[in-house]
Every structure is written in C-alpha cells, then in structure tokens.
Design a protein around this motif. Structure first.
Motif, PDB file in Angstrom:
ATOM      1  N   THR A  65       0.818  -1.224   0.000  1.00 14.55           N
ATOM      2  CA  THR A  65       0.000   0.000   0.000  1.00 14.55           C
ATOM      3  C   THR A  65       0.848   1.270   0.000  1.00 14.55           C
ATOM      4  OG1 THR A  65      -1.633  -1.235   1.285  1.00 14.55           O
ATOM      5  CG2 THR A  65      -1.892   1.148   1.253  1.00 14.55           C
ATOM      6  N   LEU A  66       2.024   1.193   0.635  1.00 16.57           N
ATOM      7  CA  LEU A  66       2.867   2.388   0.787  1.00 16.57           C
ATOM      8  C   LEU A  66       4.086   2.278  -0.125  1.00 16.57           C
ATOM      9  CD1 LEU A  66       2.844   2.636   4.710  1.00 16.57           C
ATOM     10  CD2 LEU A  66       1.196   3.616   3.071  1.00 16.57           C
ATOM     11  N   ASP A  67       4.533   3.411  -0.640  1.00 15.57           N
ATOM     12  CA  ASP A  67       5.738   3.484  -1.470  1.00 15.57           C
ATOM     13  C   ASP A  67       6.881   3.959  -0.570  1.00 15.57           C
ATOM     14  OD1 ASP A  67       7.791   4.098  -3.149  1.00 15.57           O
ATOM     15  OD2 ASP A  67       6.642   5.466  -4.435  1.00 15.57           O
ATOM     16  N   PHE A  68       7.742   3.034  -0.184  1.00 16.67           N
ATOM     17  CA  PHE A  68       8.803   3.386   0.769  1.00 16.67           C
ATOM     18  C   PHE A  68       9.941   4.178   0.137  1.00 16.67           C
ATOM     19  CE2 PHE A  68       6.602   0.272   3.389  1.00 16.67           C
ATOM     20  CZ  PHE A  68       6.661   0.885   4.636  1.00 16.67           C
ATOM     21  N   SER A  69       9.859   4.427  -1.174  1.00 15.73           N
ATOM     22  CA  SER A  69      10.858   5.328  -1.775  1.00 15.73           C
ATOM     23  C   SER A  69      10.449   6.789  -1.535  1.00 15.73           C
ATOM     24  CB  SER A  69      11.009   5.052  -3.278  1.00 15.73           C
ATOM     25  OG  SER A  69       9.861   5.512  -3.971  1.00 15.73           O
TER      26      SER A  69
END
Ligand SMILES: C[S@@+](CC[C@H](N)C(=O)[O-])C[C@H]1O[C@@H](n2cnc3c(N)ncnc32)[C@H](O)[C@@H]1O
Length: 304
Positions: free
Chosen positions: A170-174
């Motif tokens: 769900t989250l874009d850790f970049s």
C-alpha cells in the motif's frame, strides 16, 4: 446457536467467538477467539477512552489503575488527541501522505486515515496491531476514501520485516512516510530491544519521513505510574514498561525533533492560548534528515 456459542464449545470458559455482538461496526468473520477472562491492553485502553469493546476483566483492571492514578483517563484521552494533532500537522505542514500506524488500537473517533483524508482524501494508511479484538474491528479501519487507501496487517511490532513487506503493498517506501508509534512501545520490554525496532523501521523509510511517538512516562506522577504498571503486569498476559524522558528521547536518535521537541502529551502544539498542565506521557514528532544532515546525532534537540 450463535457463533459465540459454537466457539464456546471448543474453547475454555471465557473465550468468545468473534461473531459475538460487540458494539460498533459489524465484526469481520475472522474466526479469531477472544480470551475475555484476561485483561488486554487494547480493551483496557478502550475502557479509559469511554469505548464499549471491553469486558469485566478489562474494566476491573482499568478501574484499579484509575484508583492508583486518577489522571490516567485524562492521560489516554490526551494521547488520542495528540495522535490527531500529529497526523494533522504531518499532512498540512509536513506534506506527508503515507502513514504506517503500528499499535493501532480498537477503532474509535478520528482514526489516522480519517484525520489525514479529511485534509487530503488521497492519503494512504496501513494499520498494524497484534490484538484479536482490533482485527475483529478492522473493517472500520478499511473504510478508506476512494481516492486514498487503507490496509490492516495483523502482526507484532517485533516482526518488523513482515510489517514492512506487507505495508509495501500500500505504501511506497521510496517516498516519505510517517511511522506512528502511538502508545505502543511500552508494550515492548527492554529485552526485545524496542530502540532497535524503531531504528529498523526508520532505516526503511526515505529521507523526509517522520516518526510520531508517544509513550507513558515513568518520571511524571512517578509513584502512581509505578503502582499502576505493577498492577497491570500482575494481571495482563503481556507486560508493560513505562519509561523516562531520557529513555524516550533515545528512540529519536538520528532524527530531528520538530518544535516543541519532546514534551508531555498535552503540551505538544496545544493550540493558541492553551497552556495545559503535564500529564504522565512523553510525545514527539521528528523528521529523518537526508544522509549526514542530522542537526543532532542523538535527536537530543529540545529533549532537555
Ligand atoms: C494503548 S493502545 C494505543 C492505541 C492507539 N495507538 C492510540 O494511541 O490511541 C496500544 C495498542 O498497541 C497494540 N500492541 C501492543 N503490543 C503490540 C505489539 N507487540 N505489536 C503490535 N501491536 C501491539 C495493542 O493491541 C493496542 O491496540
């Protein structure tokens, strides 16, 4: 015969199936049993917040703590209000649109996604908790605005690898995220290295990410808090550890605390003209600087 009755036949007295009619949202059919004879932190906290998802054992322990320190209800309500103020700050002033909220608690008013999506409906929130009753009510946390997204992970904070892998759906850790550790680290004893868990989470987060953290204090109302903690540790399945300001400050190592730094819960950006008295909790919000740019190696700015 209801689901609860069926499960009662398979589990010891006191266990109730998740199909039981809890107040609030219709429960998910998770098949997870609850042990209602042993107090759980999520349900004790729910009682202090004025919720209804708690049982006699939870209420009994909550009342005993209230006798030891009558400020506990004000403290947990203040903690919940801090969550709202921190999320609002992160969306409106820090530009954060992604949240990893670990130790979510039983859904109540102004959950993280509700506060964030009120400002920007495209905000994305991943919730994590290890308590079956939170899992039962996860449906309320999954009601995202269609422009954004929410997810729920049934996992233990100590299992950071699992959490990060599942959250990446769900989250874009970049991109920057806010890691929310609101009222949960006291459930991690020293021998499970809570500082290392925080560091691992923040290592996975991009520069510009934030840590929002609250923790019950061992050094405000020290005598009453120690009595309350001892009582809870005798009664609950898991243990809790209240910590001093210096111990909580260490969780911000390598991060830059935003104003007003690490303060007692009601004193974090309370609003113009409001001068609240301290309550027994330490809270702070800090940003992860670009590599080599930290203003304070140990995050000690404003930590006294
Ligand atoms: C005191 S409540 C705080 C709830 C919410 N964050 C708030 O501040 O309003 C603590 C929550 O952390 C959860 N929790 C405790 N230990 C945990 C662990 N090891 N992993 C994940 N969640 C945990 C409990 O189940 C409970 O829901």
């Amino acid at each position: 015969m209801g689901v609860g009755d069926e499960q009662g036949a398979r589990h010891p007295a006191g266990w109730q199936g998740v199909g039981m009619p809890l107040d609030g949202d219709e429960p998910l059919d998770t098949g997870v049993p609850l042990d209602t004879n042993v107090p759980h932190i999520a349900r004790v906290y729910d009682y202090w917040l004025g919720g209804k998802d708690n049982f006699a054992a939870d209420r009994g322990l909550a009342e005993k703590f209230m006798a030891a320190d009558p400020s506990v209800t004000a403290g947990v309500r203040s903690n919940r209000a801090f969550l709202g103020r921190a999320v609002h700050y992160l969306v409106t002033e820090a530009g954060i649109r992604q949240f990893l909220d670990i130790g979510t608690g039983i859904p109540t008013a102004d959950n993280t996604h509700e506060v964030a999506q009120r400002v920007d409906p495209s905000a994305r929130v991943v919730y994590v908790d290890n308590d079956p009753i939170v899992l039962i009510h996860a449906r309320a946390l999954l009601a995202s605005h269609p422009a954004g997204a929410t997810d729920y992970i049934d996992a233990d904070l100590r299992d950071v690898g699992t959490i990060l892998a599942a959250a990446a759906r769900t989250l874009d850790f970049s991109q920057p995220v806010a890691v929310m550790l609101i009222g949960v680290l006291h459930c991690i004893p020293d021998e499970d290295y809570p500082g290392q868990l925080v560091a691992t989470l923040m290592e996975a987060a991009a520069p510009g990410s934030y840590l929002a953290l609250s923790h019950p204090a061992a050094d405000i109302h020290a005598y009453e808090m120690a009595a309350g903690a001892a009582m809870m540790n005798r009664a609950m399945a898991g243990s809790i550890t209240f910590r001093t300001r210096a111990q909580v400050a260490a969780y911000f190592t390598g991060l830059d605390l935003v104003e007003p730094g690490l303060v007692s819960t009601p004193q974090w950006r309370p609003g113009p003209g409001v001068r609240p008295k301290p309550l027994p909790g330490w809270v702070g919000v800090a940003v992860k600087p670009a590599a080599g740019r930290s203003r304070s190696r140990a995050g000690r700015r404003n930590t006294g």
